[in-house]
Design a protein around this motif. Structure first.
Motif, PDB file in Angstrom:
ATOM      1  N   LEU A  14       0.993  -1.147  -0.006  1.00 19.23           N
ATOM      2  CA  LEU A  14      -0.140  -0.138   0.049  1.00 19.23           C
ATOM      3  C   LEU A  14       0.874   1.324  -0.125  1.00 19.23           C
ATOM      4  O   LEU A  14       0.538   2.330  -0.654  1.00 19.23           O
ATOM      5  CB  LEU A  14      -1.043   0.081   1.200  1.00 19.23           C
ATOM      6  N   VAL A  15       1.945   1.176   0.558  1.00 16.48           N
ATOM      7  CA  VAL A  15       2.906   2.343   0.602  1.00 16.48           C
ATOM      8  C   VAL A  15       3.549   2.553  -0.867  1.00 16.48           C
ATOM      9  O   VAL A  15       3.806   3.673  -1.174  1.00 16.48           O
ATOM     10  CB  VAL A  15       3.915   2.103   1.578  1.00 16.48           C
ATOM     11  N   LEU A  16       3.924   1.548  -1.283  1.00 11.08           N
ATOM     12  CA  LEU A  16       4.618   1.635  -2.528  1.00 11.08           C
ATOM     13  C   LEU A  16       3.327   2.045  -3.567  1.00 11.08           C
ATOM     14  O   LEU A  16       3.654   2.972  -4.387  1.00 11.08           O
ATOM     15  CB  LEU A  16       4.969   0.120  -2.875  1.00 11.08           C
ATOM     16  N   LEU A  17       2.234   1.689  -3.422  1.00 13.36           N
ATOM     17  CA  LEU A  17       1.127   2.121  -4.284  1.00 13.36           C
ATOM     18  C   LEU A  17       0.995   3.829  -4.075  1.00 13.36           C
ATOM     19  O   LEU A  17       0.717   4.325  -4.943  1.00 13.36           O
ATOM     20  CB  LEU A  17      -0.058   1.338  -3.828  1.00 13.36           C
ATOM     21  N   ALA A  18       0.686   4.014  -2.808  1.00 18.38           N
ATOM     22  CA  ALA A  18       0.681   5.524  -2.592  1.00 18.38           C
ATOM     23  C   ALA A  18       1.844   6.397  -3.000  1.00 18.38           C
ATOM     24  O   ALA A  18       1.677   7.547  -3.240  1.00 18.38           O
ATOM     25  CB  ALA A  18       0.501   5.817  -1.076  1.00 18.38           C
ATOM     26  N   LEU A  19       2.990   5.630  -3.420  1.00 16.72           N
ATOM     27  CA  LEU A  19       4.068   6.755  -4.022  1.00 16.72           C
ATOM     28  C   LEU A  19       4.248   6.681  -5.210  1.00 16.72           C
ATOM     29  O   LEU A  19       4.940   7.213  -5.977  1.00 16.72           O
ATOM     30  CB  LEU A  19       5.315   5.819  -3.146  1.00 16.72           C
ATOM     31  N   VAL A  20       3.163   5.782  -5.823  1.00 13.40           N
ATOM     32  CA  VAL A  20       3.352   5.834  -7.327  1.00 13.40           C
ATOM     33  C   VAL A  20       3.560   7.117  -8.162  1.00 13.40           C
ATOM     34  O   VAL A  20       4.195   7.384  -9.060  1.00 13.40           O
ATOM     35  CB  VAL A  20       2.128   4.850  -8.096  1.00 13.40           C
ATOM     36  N   ALA A  31       1.638  10.252 -16.620  1.00 15.77           N
ATOM     37  CA  ALA A  31       0.317  10.280 -16.795  1.00 15.77           C
ATOM     38  C   ALA A  31      -0.125   8.805 -16.723  1.00 15.77           C
ATOM     39  O   ALA A  31      -1.060   8.376 -16.537  1.00 15.77           O
ATOM     40  CB  ALA A  31      -0.216  11.021 -18.036  1.00 15.77           C
ATOM     41  N   PHE A  32       0.691   7.793 -17.907  1.00 13.44           N
ATOM     42  CA  PHE A  32       0.324   6.502 -17.912  1.00 13.44           C
ATOM     43  C   PHE A  32       0.495   5.889 -16.860  1.00 13.44           C
ATOM     44  O   PHE A  32      -0.715   5.034 -16.462  1.00 13.44           O
ATOM     45  CB  PHE A  32       1.256   5.976 -19.025  1.00 13.44           C
ATOM     46  N   TRP A  33       1.333   6.185 -16.113  1.00 10.61           N
ATOM     47  CA  TRP A  33       1.745   5.119 -14.734  1.00 10.61           C
ATOM     48  C   TRP A  33       0.325   5.450 -13.574  1.00 10.61           C
ATOM     49  O   TRP A  33      -0.072   4.692 -12.990  1.00 10.61           O
ATOM     50  CB  TRP A  33       3.036   5.455 -14.154  1.00 10.61           C
ATOM     51  N   ILE A  34       0.076   6.652 -13.690  1.00 11.31           N
ATOM     52  CA  ILE A  34      -0.664   7.159 -12.514  1.00 11.31           C
ATOM     53  C   ILE A  34      -2.046   6.754 -12.973  1.00 11.31           C
ATOM     54  O   ILE A  34      -3.066   6.047 -12.209  1.00 11.31           O
ATOM     55  CB  ILE A  34      -0.946   8.444 -12.581  1.00 11.31           C
ATOM     56  N   LYS A  35      -2.554   6.759 -14.275  1.00 12.10           N
ATOM     57  CA  LYS A  35      -3.872   6.210 -14.801  1.00 12.10           C
ATOM     58  C   LYS A  35      -4.015   4.704 -14.431  1.00 12.10           C
ATOM     59  O   LYS A  35      -4.933   3.950 -14.225  1.00 12.10           O
ATOM     60  CB  LYS A  35      -4.039   6.543 -16.417  1.00 12.10           C
ATOM     61  N   PHE A  36      -2.729   4.159 -14.871  1.00 15.45           N
ATOM     62  CA  PHE A  36      -2.535   2.637 -14.712  1.00 15.45           C
ATOM     63  C   PHE A  36      -2.806   2.043 -13.354  1.00 15.45           C
ATOM     64  O   PHE A  36      -3.565   1.214 -13.049  1.00 15.45           O
ATOM     65  CB  PHE A  36      -1.352   2.018 -15.389  1.00 15.45           C
ATOM     66  N   ALA A  37      -2.311   2.810 -12.356  1.00 18.94           N
ATOM     67  CA  ALA A  37      -2.291   2.376 -10.962  1.00 18.94           C
ATOM     68  C   ALA A  37      -3.674   2.820 -10.791  1.00 18.94           C
ATOM     69  O   ALA A  37      -4.321   1.931  -9.800  1.00 18.94           O
ATOM     70  CB  ALA A  37      -1.151   3.381 -10.225  1.00 18.94           C
ATOM     71  N   THR A  38      -4.134   3.680 -11.057  1.00 19.44           N
ATOM     72  CA  THR A  38      -5.867   3.901 -10.873  1.00 19.44           C
ATOM     73  C   THR A  38      -6.784   2.977 -11.128  1.00 19.44           C
ATOM     74  O   THR A  38      -7.461   2.436 -10.450  1.00 19.44           O
ATOM     75  CB  THR A  38      -6.249   5.445 -11.221  1.00 19.44           C
ATOM     76  N   ARG A  39      -6.391   2.405 -12.320  1.00 18.02           N
ATOM     77  CA  ARG A  39      -7.126   1.468 -12.898  1.00 18.02           C
ATOM     78  C   ARG A  39      -7.164   0.016 -12.158  1.00 18.02           C
ATOM     79  O   ARG A  39      -7.979  -0.668 -11.981  1.00 18.02           O
ATOM     80  CB  ARG A  39      -6.567   1.062 -14.368  1.00 18.02           C
ATOM     81  N   VAL A  40      -5.703  -0.272 -11.901  1.00 15.26           N
ATOM     82  CA  VAL A  40      -5.372  -1.277 -10.922  1.00 15.26           C
ATOM     83  C   VAL A  40      -6.220  -1.200  -9.902  1.00 15.26           C
ATOM     84  O   VAL A  40      -6.984  -2.249  -9.205  1.00 15.26           O
ATOM     85  CB  VAL A  40      -4.056  -1.314 -10.912  1.00 15.26           C
ATOM     86  N   MET A  41      -6.259  -0.352  -9.177  1.00 11.54           N
ATOM     87  CA  MET A  41      -6.923  -0.242  -7.679  1.00 11.54           C
ATOM     88  C   MET A  41      -8.723  -0.318  -7.889  1.00 11.54           C
ATOM     89  O   MET A  41      -9.158  -0.944  -7.065  1.00 11.54           O
ATOM     90  CB  MET A  41      -6.654   1.459  -7.125  1.00 11.54           C
ATOM     91  N   ILE A  42      -8.967   0.198  -9.145  1.00 10.98           N
ATOM     92  CA  ILE A  42     -10.330   0.400  -9.297  1.00 10.98           C
ATOM     93  C   ILE A  42     -10.771  -1.125  -9.310  1.00 10.98           C
ATOM     94  O   ILE A  42     -11.836  -1.817  -8.898  1.00 10.98           O
ATOM     95  CB  ILE A  42     -10.823   1.197 -10.245  1.00 10.98           C
ATOM     96  N   TYR A  43      -9.993  -2.029 -10.274  1.00  7.12           N
ATOM     97  CA  TYR A  43     -10.235  -3.543 -10.394  1.00  7.12           C
ATOM     98  C   TYR A  43     -10.096  -4.159  -9.032  1.00  7.12           C
ATOM     99  O   TYR A  43     -10.845  -5.242  -8.859  1.00  7.12           O
ATOM    100  CB  TYR A  43      -9.635  -3.937 -11.555  1.00  7.12           C
ATOM    101  N   ALA A  44      -9.248  -3.618  -8.381  1.00  6.84           N
ATOM    102  CA  ALA A  44      -9.131  -4.027  -6.938  1.00  6.84           C
ATOM    103  C   ALA A  44     -10.042  -4.215  -6.159  1.00  6.84           C
ATOM    104  O   ALA A  44     -10.653  -5.106  -5.418  1.00  6.84           O
ATOM    105  CB  ALA A  44      -7.658  -3.591  -6.384  1.00  6.84           C
ATOM    106  N   THR A 162      -5.046  13.830  -7.862  1.00  6.78           N
ATOM    107  CA  THR A 162      -6.184  13.940  -6.885  1.00  6.78           C
ATOM    108  C   THR A 162      -6.979  12.541  -6.935  1.00  6.78           C
ATOM    109  O   THR A 162      -7.300  11.886  -6.025  1.00  6.78           O
ATOM    110  CB  THR A 162      -6.918  14.930  -7.130  1.00  6.78           C
ATOM    111  N   PHE A 163      -7.426  12.261  -8.039  1.00  2.00           N
ATOM    112  CA  PHE A 163      -8.424  11.216  -8.344  1.00  2.00           C
ATOM    113  C   PHE A 163      -7.727   9.930  -7.732  1.00  2.00           C
ATOM    114  O   PHE A 163      -8.122   9.073  -7.234  1.00  2.00           O
ATOM    115  CB  PHE A 163      -8.734  10.882  -9.856  1.00  2.00           C
ATOM    116  N   PHE A 164      -6.464   9.770  -8.172  1.00  2.00           N
ATOM    117  CA  PHE A 164      -5.634   8.646  -7.914  1.00  2.00           C
ATOM    118  C   PHE A 164      -5.711   8.331  -6.135  1.00  2.00           C
ATOM    119  O   PHE A 164      -5.797   7.174  -5.786  1.00  2.00           O
ATOM    120  CB  PHE A 164      -4.146   8.676  -8.207  1.00  2.00           C
ATOM    121  N   TYR A 165      -5.581   9.397  -5.445  1.00  2.00           N
ATOM    122  CA  TYR A 165      -5.450   9.264  -4.080  1.00  2.00           C
ATOM    123  C   TYR A 165      -6.886   9.212  -3.322  1.00  2.00           C
ATOM    124  O   TYR A 165      -7.157   8.443  -2.336  1.00  2.00           O
ATOM    125  CB  TYR A 165      -4.684  10.438  -3.193  1.00  2.00           C
ATOM    126  N   VAL A 166      -7.849   9.571  -4.212  1.00  2.00           N
ATOM    127  CA  VAL A 166      -9.059   9.120  -3.881  1.00  2.00           C
ATOM    128  C   VAL A 166      -9.502   7.964  -3.906  1.00  2.00           C
ATOM    129  O   VAL A 166     -10.264   7.289  -3.078  1.00  2.00           O
ATOM    130  CB  VAL A 166     -10.196  10.270  -4.764  1.00  2.00           C
TER     131      VAL A 166
END
Lengths: 323, 306
Positions: A14-20, A31-44, A162-166
């Motif tokens: 989770l810490v690693l994720l927060a640091l993305v 932009a790509f990595w942040i969107k990708f990580a957000t997508r991962v979290m949504i599917y999670a 912002t969206f990523f952290y939400v």
């Protein structure tokens, strides 16, 4: 429930994720990595919601993508009708997925085993076709949203970070809620139904109502993931409800480790990363992913989370149809 | 919008139902006997259609190609059973679903690699490509009538096989108690492979017959697979009779509903509303039918005796 090694693994992930967002700045392609990580979290979130009923409740729902679609369409349709206020959109998404989960669950849970698998699949396919036939809202092609949900006076979601952290906060919220739920009396009853529903009934629990409640909770959580998904891409299409999507969410649960709350998060990350890697090498990546899934099921049932402490994850019993 | 249109659509519904029956019969046999949920059944259907599309230009004769394509589906089914599915019989349904889901991804992509992403088209053989007048004003394609005939023949064949042959007896015995049948000296592993091959051949046959009607493309097996699930859930899993009744029911309700529901709604509501709502309700009609039937009979119309 969590061993020390597991706790360390969860915390560091989770810490690693927060640091993305920070790390992405160094790697490039922010932009790509942040969107990708957000997508991962949504599917999670979606995978965790499925795991609540699949791993803990023994209900093999093969139509969970339906709720992803319901949540997404609730946001999309309201947005198309000119209501961009998130204080309206999100509660409507939650309410809609709760109602639809209650309806689907009430009918599906009257059946057992393989009937349940097929019925949930059929209902999600029904909603898929409903989405396709909604020509006013894009039909088969889907529709583009003008903007993300607006929360005037609270937060501005238009920035990707912002969206990523939400989304991260909602994911953690979902994990905490899931943890408390699973270890509550309610969660014990649900797990008891998985092991032996007849016995639970004999003790005096109205198991149908408990299972339906779990199904609705799971549907709502997945509906929230759907609302987030619509916000991430500002795009809604029936393909989010397609049955292959349900299959993917199920694969995430299995890949990560069914019956553990954090497993599905790892599974979501694992599957999406795998897809990303394979698809960057060949356009025929599904021809490789398919056999990987087969091997995974045949030889690595414990999932990624089971590997962490080398101990076998408790194998959920009673998935064979006694339900 | 006349009687002739209604008859034509009803016949189309029956024809679609027959295709569904070929799929459902194989799926329900495999489930009833081996307790295996086989999502890859739709892939075998797709492969049947692709085999036909590939073999017609080679052989130059539709019928030869059709026979070869069914044989190829049979062989493919047996290979898949030997390699992947055999180990799944004793696993739980979840494992089976996931494993066969992986197979679907694999097959859908493989056909794209071999035959490309664009759809292939197969012409029906000249002798079957005409029309026939059934009633005054009702003309109907010969090819679709042929499909119905083949489906009927398969239904009779399965009835005979299941009820009046030694193999059918073993199949029924194996469904009710596999350990006992094995103890009596029957090679149950071989029996399973045979049944799976039979199911694969039926799916391949359905694909072969669908080839000239639909476009042959990757993923064509997925939509019919879901409908097949609806059919066997309505009919009662494991029951061939249930599969027959339910597939005709689903075929007719789906086809007729698609044509007439918008018309019926148009008579009640404004044209704008009905053109919006009609297709949506029509595409949902069979799922609503399924929900209604399951509400009253959770085991389907003809629960198999297990």
């Amino acid at each position: 429930m969590l061993t020390n090694r597991r706790f360390v693994a969860v915390a560091s992930f989770l810490v690693l994720l927060a640091l993305v967002p920070l790390l992405a700045r160094f790697v490039g392609g922010e932009a790509f990595w942040i969107k990708f990580a957000t997508r991962v979290m949504i599917y999670a979130i979606a995978a965790v919601s499925l795991d609540l009923i699949l791993g803990f409740g023994g209900m093999v729902s093969f139509g969970h993508a339906a709720f992803l679609g319901v949540g997404a369409y609730a946001v999309g349709i309201l947005s198309a009708e000119g209501i961009a206020n998130g204080f309206v959109q999100w509660p409507v998404a939650i309410l809609a997925s709760a109602l639809i989960a209650a309806a689907i669950g009430a009918i599906s849970l009257m059946t057992r085993g393989v009937y349940f698998i097929m019925i949930t699949l059929a209902f999600s396919q029904m909603l898929y076709f409903l989405g396709v036939s909604l020509t006013a809202y894009g039909g088969d092609d889907g529709m583009r949203l003008a903007n993300r949900s607006r929360f005037p006076g609270l937060i501005d979601l238009s920035g990707d970070v912002t969206f990523f952290y939400v989304v991260l906060a909602i994911l953690i919220g979902a994990l905490v809620a899931g943890h408390r739920l699973v270890n509550s009396r309610f969660g014990m009853v649900i797990q008891g139904c998985r092991s032996n529903e007849r016995r639970m009934r004999a003790i005096g629990f109205p198991t149908f109502r408990y299972k339906l409640a779990a199904f609705v909770i799971s549907g709502v959580m997945c509906g929230i993931a759907g609302a987030l998904l619509a916000n991430l891409t500002a795009f809604v299409s029936p393909s989010e409800m397609h049955w292959t999507r349900s299959g993917e969410i199920m694969v995430m649960v299995i890949m990560g480790g069914m019956g553990s709350l954090f497993g599905p998060v790892l599974g979501a990350a694992g599957l999406l990363v795998l897809e990303e890697i394979l698809s960057s090498h060949t356009q025929h990546w599904q021809a490789i992913l398919g056999p990987i899934l087969v091997l995974l099921v045949l030889f690595a049932k414990r999932g990624l989370f089971g590997l962490i402490d080398g101990k076998s994850a408790e194998k959920p019993a009673g998935l064979t149809g006694h339900g | 919008m006349t009687l002739s249109l209604f008859l034509t659509q009803a016949l189309n519904g029956v024809q679609f139902g027959v295709m569904l029956f070929l799929m459902a019969a194989g799926l329900t046999l495999v489930f009833g006997i081996m307790n295996l949920v086989n999502l890859a059944h739709g892939s075998l259907y797709m492969m049947g259609a692709y085999f036909l599309a590939a073999l017609v230009p080679v052989t130059g004769n539709f019928f030869v190609a059709a026979v070869l394509a069914v044989a190829a589906s049979l062989a493919l089914g047996i290979v898949v059973e030997l390699i992947a599915l055999r180990t799944l019989y004793r696993r739980d349904h979840l494992d089976q679903v996931l494993c066969t889901f992986g197979l679907i991804l694999f097959f859908n992509e493989i056909v794209r690699m071999i035959w490309g992403a664009t759809a292939l088209f197969v012409q029906p053989p000249p002798i079957l490509s005409g029309f026939v007048q059934l009633l005054p004003g009702v003309i109907y394609p010969v090819y679709r009538l042929t499909i119905m005939g083949v489906g009927l023949a398969v239904a009779i064949f399965l009835y005979w096989l299941n009820g009046h042959t030694r193999l059918g007896m073993l199949i029924r015995a194996g469904a009710s108690n596999r350990a006992m049948v094995g103890a009596l000296g029957v090679n149950i592993t071989l029996l399973y492979t045979l049944v799976f091959g039979l199911g694969a051949a039926l799916a391949g046959l359905a694909g072969v017959m669908a080839g000239p009607i639909l476009s042959v493309q990757s993923g064509m097996g997925d939509s019919i697979l879901i409908l097949t699930f609806v059919v066997i859930v309505i009919g009662g899993i494991g029951s061939i009779r249930g599969a027959l009744v339910a597939s005709i029911l689903v075929g007719v309700v789906d086809t007729v509903g698609r044509v007439f529901l918008p018309l019926v709604l148009g008579a009640v509501f404004s044209p704008a509303t009905s053109s919006k709502v009609g297709p949506a309700i029509a595409s949902m009609s069979i799922y609503i039918l399924m929900a209604a039937i399951l509400f009253f009979r959770p085991q389907g119309l003809f629960p198999a005796h297990r």
